[in-house]
Design a protein around this motif. Structure first.
Motif, short mmCIF file in Angstrom:
data_model
loop_
_atom_site.label_atom_id
_atom_site.label_comp_id
_atom_site.label_asym_id
_atom_site.label_seq_id
_atom_site.Cartn_x
_atom_site.Cartn_y
_atom_site.Cartn_z
N ALA A 113 -14.25 8.58 -78.32
CA ALA A 113 -15.32 7.46 -77.82
C ALA A 113 -16.74 8.18 -78.50
CB ALA A 113 -16.11 7.99 -76.53
N SER A 114 -17.20 8.57 -79.39
CA SER A 114 -18.32 9.42 -80.01
C SER A 114 -17.99 8.67 -81.11
CB SER A 114 -18.02 10.65 -80.14
OG SER A 114 -19.70 10.97 -80.45
N TYR A 115 -16.71 8.84 -81.54
CA TYR A 115 -15.95 8.46 -82.62
C TYR A 115 -15.96 7.10 -82.93
CZ TYR A 115 -13.19 6.97 -86.55
OH TYR A 115 -12.60 5.95 -87.66
N TYR A 116 -15.37 6.10 -81.94
CA TYR A 116 -15.19 4.90 -82.32
C TYR A 116 -16.14 4.29 -81.99
CZ TYR A 116 -14.22 0.75 -79.94
OH TYR A 116 -13.22 -1.26 -80.21
N HIS A 117 -17.37 4.73 -81.09
CA HIS A 117 -18.93 3.85 -81.22
C HIS A 117 -19.05 4.19 -82.25
CE1 HIS A 117 -17.92 3.32 -77.28
NE2 HIS A 117 -18.74 2.58 -76.97
N VAL A 118 -19.63 5.89 -82.84
CA VAL A 118 -20.73 5.91 -84.16
C VAL A 118 -20.04 4.94 -85.39
CG1 VAL A 118 -21.44 7.51 -85.42
CG2 VAL A 118 -21.64 7.70 -83.51
N SER A 119 -18.88 5.37 -85.32
CA SER A 119 -18.50 4.96 -86.49
C SER A 119 -18.37 2.89 -86.49
CB SER A 119 -16.90 4.49 -87.03
OG SER A 119 -15.99 4.16 -85.92
#
Lengths: 139, 156
Positions: A33-39
């Motif tokens: 979830a973190s990767y998806y939103h930060v990217s």
């Protein structure tokens, strides 16, 4: 054209969910979830910069417009926690019930800035056929 | 019990998200809206990850995960831009049903391709849903025509 773009969105949702869930299984759902939103944030920062657009004006922003970002994360987390317990079919069914009730309330009362579109009796046959289609899917 | 309520709540927020983003897009721009959405999402997801997530260092997952799965965001970028576009132009009920039909048909095809499983009932169900949508769209079209005729007659 508008309705086709909604159909296309449905196709993209499958790919997003599938890739995110594989990443979630290999690392953790929190990382995925973190990767998806930060990217996503990085990509849109670049897009805004290239288009010479400023960030959104936070001073004038109503509080409710912060919710979509938060809800997007909750969606991923809730799906990941509830699926092992209640199964994919029940998750989809209850999810759909929640979506149907909410969307009809929004349309009927014109909530959240959407135009008022009261439920019409003459469309009942169409709604019944839609409901029949959903039931067939769960058979 | 709570898990069923969570699933229901997920349905509620899955509708509210594109509706609010669609409204914000009308007031600013689709890129600003998407940027805000990912900013808030990124901050909250990272905070949650730091509190609850396990360390990724040493799990070796970075070497195990194929680069393909990192491409989820490219689909995500197009997805949010599409949603910002149609969410303010169609009723909330169609925001739910049309992507659902798209998901179902894609899901049937992906299942057949990946695990050789073909679900005819899902395909038939999706077709019946499309029929119901078509019927309602025709009713709407007919009503609009009647209204236009009435307005023209009123003008004359």
């Amino acid at each position: 054209m508008v309705k086709f773009s909604a159909f296309l969105a449905g196709i993209l949702i499958i790919f997003v969910n599938y890739f995110n869930s594989v990443m979630g299984q290999e690392s953790s759902v929190f990382f995925a979830a973190s990767y998806y939103h930060v990217s996503g944030f990085v990509i849109f920062t670049i897009i805004l910069f290239l288009r010479k657009e400023s960030f959104i004006d936070f001073k004038k922003l109503q509080l409710r417009y912060y919710l979509p970002g938060l809800f997007s994360v909750f969606t991923i987390l809730i799906a990941s926690f509830t699926m092992p317990v209640i199964g994919a079919t029940m998750l989809m069914a209850f999810n759909l019930i929640g979506q149907t009730i909410t969307s009809n309330l929004i349309d009927h009362f014109g909530l959240l800035g959407m135009p008022k579109r009261p439920l019409e009796k003459k469309k009942l046959i169409g709604y019944s056929i839609i409901l029949l289609g959903i039931i067939i899917m769960f058979l | 019990m709570i898990y069923y309520l969570l699933a229901l709540f997920m349905g509620v927020i899955v509708v509210i998200t594109p509706v609010l983003n669609g409204q914000l897009t009308l007031r600013t721009s689709t890129y600003k809206t998407a940027h805000l959405s990912f900013l808030v999402g990124g901050l909250s997801a990272t905070a949650i990850f730091l509190i609850f997530g396990n360390s990724i260092i040493g799990t070796g997952f970075l070497s195990n995960t194929q680069p393909l799965y990192y491409s989820s965001i490219f689909f995500g970028v197009f997805l949010i831009l599409l949603m910002n576009y149609y969410s303010s132009r169609i009723p909330a009920f169609l925001i739910v049903i049309i992507p659902f039909v798209g998901q179902t048909i894609t899901g049937v095809l992906v299942d057949y391709y990946l695990i050789d499983k073909f679900s005819l009932t899902k395909l038939i169900g999706a077709g019946v849903i499309l029929l119901g949508l078509y019927i309602n769209a025709q009713i709407e079209k007919r009503d609009r025509k009647k209204r236009l005729i009435k307005e023209n007659q009123g003008g004359n």
